[in-house]
Design a protein around this motif. Sequence first.
Motif, PDB file in Angstrom:
ATOM      1  N   ILE A  28       1.206  -1.651   0.240  1.00 28.02           N
ATOM      2  CA  ILE A  28       0.218  -0.036   0.047  1.00 28.02           C
ATOM      3  C   ILE A  28       0.883   1.085  -0.090  1.00 28.02           C
ATOM      4  O   ILE A  28       0.917   1.997  -0.844  1.00 28.02           O
ATOM      5  CB  ILE A  28      -1.188  -0.341   1.165  1.00 28.02           C
ATOM      6  N   SER A  29       1.589   0.982   0.429  1.00 28.12           N
ATOM      7  CA  SER A  29       2.597   2.390   0.772  1.00 28.12           C
ATOM      8  C   SER A  29       3.543   2.567  -0.588  1.00 28.12           C
ATOM      9  O   SER A  29       3.026   3.882  -1.037  1.00 28.12           O
ATOM     10  CB  SER A  29       4.308   2.137   1.992  1.00 28.12           C
ATOM     11  N   SER A  30       3.589   1.733  -1.161  1.00 27.86           N
ATOM     12  CA  SER A  30       4.737   1.334  -2.666  1.00 27.86           C
ATOM     13  C   SER A  30       3.050   2.118  -3.624  1.00 27.86           C
ATOM     14  O   SER A  30       4.020   3.038  -4.381  1.00 27.86           O
ATOM     15  CB  SER A  30       5.130   0.776  -2.603  1.00 27.86           C
ATOM     16  N   PHE A  31       2.217   1.722  -3.377  1.00 24.43           N
ATOM     17  CA  PHE A  31       1.401   2.029  -4.076  1.00 24.43           C
ATOM     18  C   PHE A  31       0.648   3.394  -4.378  1.00 24.43           C
ATOM     19  O   PHE A  31       0.634   3.711  -4.757  1.00 24.43           O
ATOM     20  CB  PHE A  31       0.149   1.636  -4.167  1.00 24.43           C
ATOM     21  N   LEU A  32       0.969   4.054  -2.746  1.00 27.19           N
ATOM     22  CA  LEU A  32       0.365   5.407  -2.843  1.00 27.19           C
ATOM     23  C   LEU A  32       1.666   6.540  -3.315  1.00 27.19           C
ATOM     24  O   LEU A  32       1.516   7.122  -3.780  1.00 27.19           O
ATOM     25  CB  LEU A  32       0.279   6.026  -1.297  1.00 27.19           C
ATOM     26  N   ASN A  33       2.875   6.178  -2.483  1.00 29.66           N
ATOM     27  CA  ASN A  33       4.651   6.880  -2.857  1.00 29.66           C
ATOM     28  C   ASN A  33       4.186   6.696  -5.060  1.00 29.66           C
ATOM     29  O   ASN A  33       3.894   7.757  -5.609  1.00 29.66           O
ATOM     30  CB  ASN A  33       5.064   5.728  -2.779  1.00 29.66           C
ATOM     31  N   ASP A  34       3.823   5.824  -5.309  1.00 28.75           N
ATOM     32  CA  ASP A  34       3.703   5.368  -7.320  1.00 28.75           C
ATOM     33  C   ASP A  34       3.109   6.591  -7.103  1.00 28.75           C
ATOM     34  O   ASP A  34       3.518   7.527  -8.936  1.00 28.75           O
ATOM     35  CB  ASP A  34       3.829   4.065  -7.484  1.00 28.75           C
ATOM     36  N   ILE A  35       1.861   6.968  -6.907  1.00 26.83           N
ATOM     37  CA  ILE A  35       0.400   7.675  -7.442  1.00 26.83           C
ATOM     38  C   ILE A  35       1.164   9.445  -7.177  1.00 26.83           C
ATOM     39  O   ILE A  35       0.747   9.908  -7.929  1.00 26.83           O
ATOM     40  CB  ILE A  35      -0.418   7.373  -6.827  1.00 26.83           C
ATOM     41  N   THR A  62      14.272  26.265 -12.985  1.00 23.26           N
ATOM     42  CA  THR A  62      14.173  26.488 -11.824  1.00 23.26           C
ATOM     43  C   THR A  62      13.028  24.970 -11.692  1.00 23.26           C
ATOM     44  O   THR A  62      13.216  24.041 -10.696  1.00 23.26           O
ATOM     45  CB  THR A  62      12.953  26.988 -10.975  1.00 23.26           C
ATOM     46  N   LEU A  63      12.055  24.523 -12.375  1.00 23.06           N
ATOM     47  CA  LEU A  63      10.976  23.260 -12.299  1.00 23.06           C
ATOM     48  C   LEU A  63      11.864  22.385 -12.959  1.00 23.06           C
ATOM     49  O   LEU A  63      11.743  21.357 -12.719  1.00 23.06           O
ATOM     50  CB  LEU A  63      10.291  24.027 -13.476  1.00 23.06           C
ATOM     51  N   SER A  64      12.794  22.277 -13.743  1.00 17.43           N
ATOM     52  CA  SER A  64      13.336  20.862 -14.623  1.00 17.43           C
ATOM     53  C   SER A  64      14.137  20.682 -13.094  1.00 17.43           C
ATOM     54  O   SER A  64      14.599  19.992 -13.225  1.00 17.43           O
ATOM     55  CB  SER A  64      14.210  21.679 -15.679  1.00 17.43           C
ATOM     56  N   ASP A  65      14.968  21.801 -12.897  1.00 17.38           N
ATOM     57  CA  ASP A  65      15.466  21.153 -10.933  1.00 17.38           C
ATOM     58  C   ASP A  65      14.845  21.172  -9.736  1.00 17.38           C
ATOM     59  O   ASP A  65      15.265  19.183  -9.624  1.00 17.38           O
ATOM     60  CB  ASP A  65      16.028  22.625 -10.615  1.00 17.38           C
ATOM     61  N   GLU A  66      13.444  21.670 -10.167  1.00 15.19           N
ATOM     62  CA  GLU A  66      12.407  20.165  -8.828  1.00 15.19           C
ATOM     63  C   GLU A  66      11.963  19.443  -9.718  1.00 15.19           C
ATOM     64  O   GLU A  66      12.219  18.326  -8.700  1.00 15.19           O
ATOM     65  CB  GLU A  66      11.580  21.116  -9.076  1.00 15.19           C
ATOM     66  N   LEU A  67      12.426  19.246 -10.868  1.00 11.31           N
ATOM     67  CA  LEU A  67      11.946  17.283 -11.819  1.00 11.31           C
ATOM     68  C   LEU A  67      13.076  16.443 -11.541  1.00 11.31           C
ATOM     69  O   LEU A  67      12.840  15.690 -10.740  1.00 11.31           O
ATOM     70  CB  LEU A  67      11.700  17.614 -13.098  1.00 11.31           C
ATOM     71  N   LYS A  68      14.335  17.411 -11.015  1.00  5.60           N
ATOM     72  CA  LYS A  68      15.218  16.248 -11.566  1.00  5.60           C
ATOM     73  C   LYS A  68      14.741  16.095  -9.200  1.00  5.60           C
ATOM     74  O   LYS A  68      15.422  14.815  -9.849  1.00  5.60           O
ATOM     75  CB  LYS A  68      16.583  16.758 -11.236  1.00  5.60           C
ATOM     76  N   ARG A  69      15.052  16.687  -8.436  1.00  2.00           N
ATOM     77  CA  ARG A  69      14.983  16.055  -7.182  1.00  2.00           C
ATOM     78  C   ARG A  69      13.941  15.175  -7.049  1.00  2.00           C
ATOM     79  O   ARG A  69      13.846  14.399  -6.045  1.00  2.00           O
ATOM     80  CB  ARG A  69      14.627  17.966  -6.171  1.00  2.00           C
ATOM     81  N   LEU A  70      12.947  15.748  -7.628  1.00  2.00           N
ATOM     82  CA  LEU A  70      10.995  14.585  -7.384  1.00  2.00           C
ATOM     83  C   LEU A  70      12.045  13.139  -8.124  1.00  2.00           C
ATOM     84  O   LEU A  70      11.403  12.549  -7.207  1.00  2.00           O
ATOM     85  CB  LEU A  70      10.115  14.901  -8.352  1.00  2.00           C
ATOM     86  N   ALA A  76      14.918   6.880  -4.464  1.00  3.69           N
ATOM     87  CA  ALA A  76      16.146   6.321  -3.646  1.00  3.69           C
ATOM     88  C   ALA A  76      14.958   5.830  -2.449  1.00  3.69           C
ATOM     89  O   ALA A  76      14.776   4.853  -1.658  1.00  3.69           O
ATOM     90  CB  ALA A  76      16.583   7.692  -2.874  1.00  3.69           C
ATOM     91  N   SER A  77      13.269   6.145  -2.374  1.00  3.63           N
ATOM     92  CA  SER A  77      12.459   5.544  -1.532  1.00  3.63           C
ATOM     93  C   SER A  77      11.887   4.264  -2.298  1.00  3.63           C
ATOM     94  O   SER A  77      12.700   3.693  -3.542  1.00  3.63           O
ATOM     95  CB  SER A  77      11.512   6.496  -1.403  1.00  3.63           C
TER      96      SER A  77
END
Length: 77
Positions: A28-35, A62-70, A76-77
């Motif tokens: 469930i945790s993995s599924f919610l994280n994916d969503i 700026t948004l491209s950097d945010e996308l990379k961080r996301l 990592a998770s």
Amino acid sequence: MENNNYFAEMMKSPMPRELEKTAVSEFISSFLNDILYKKEKAQLMEKIDQSLDNRDRSTFLTLSDELKRLEKKYQAS
């Protein structure tokens, strides 16, 4: 006959149920994280598209950097 006794003994033990609960919780945790990841990525991609349409370079970067961080965060998770 022996299988019925084994099953009865296994049902007395809390361990299989706890393992099952843990597995279900992890799923469930993995599924919610994916969503959540897909939703956040879609929102960022939409904003990136808008910044390209508006020829707004600084917002795009700026948004491209945010996308990379996301993407790093969810890899990592």
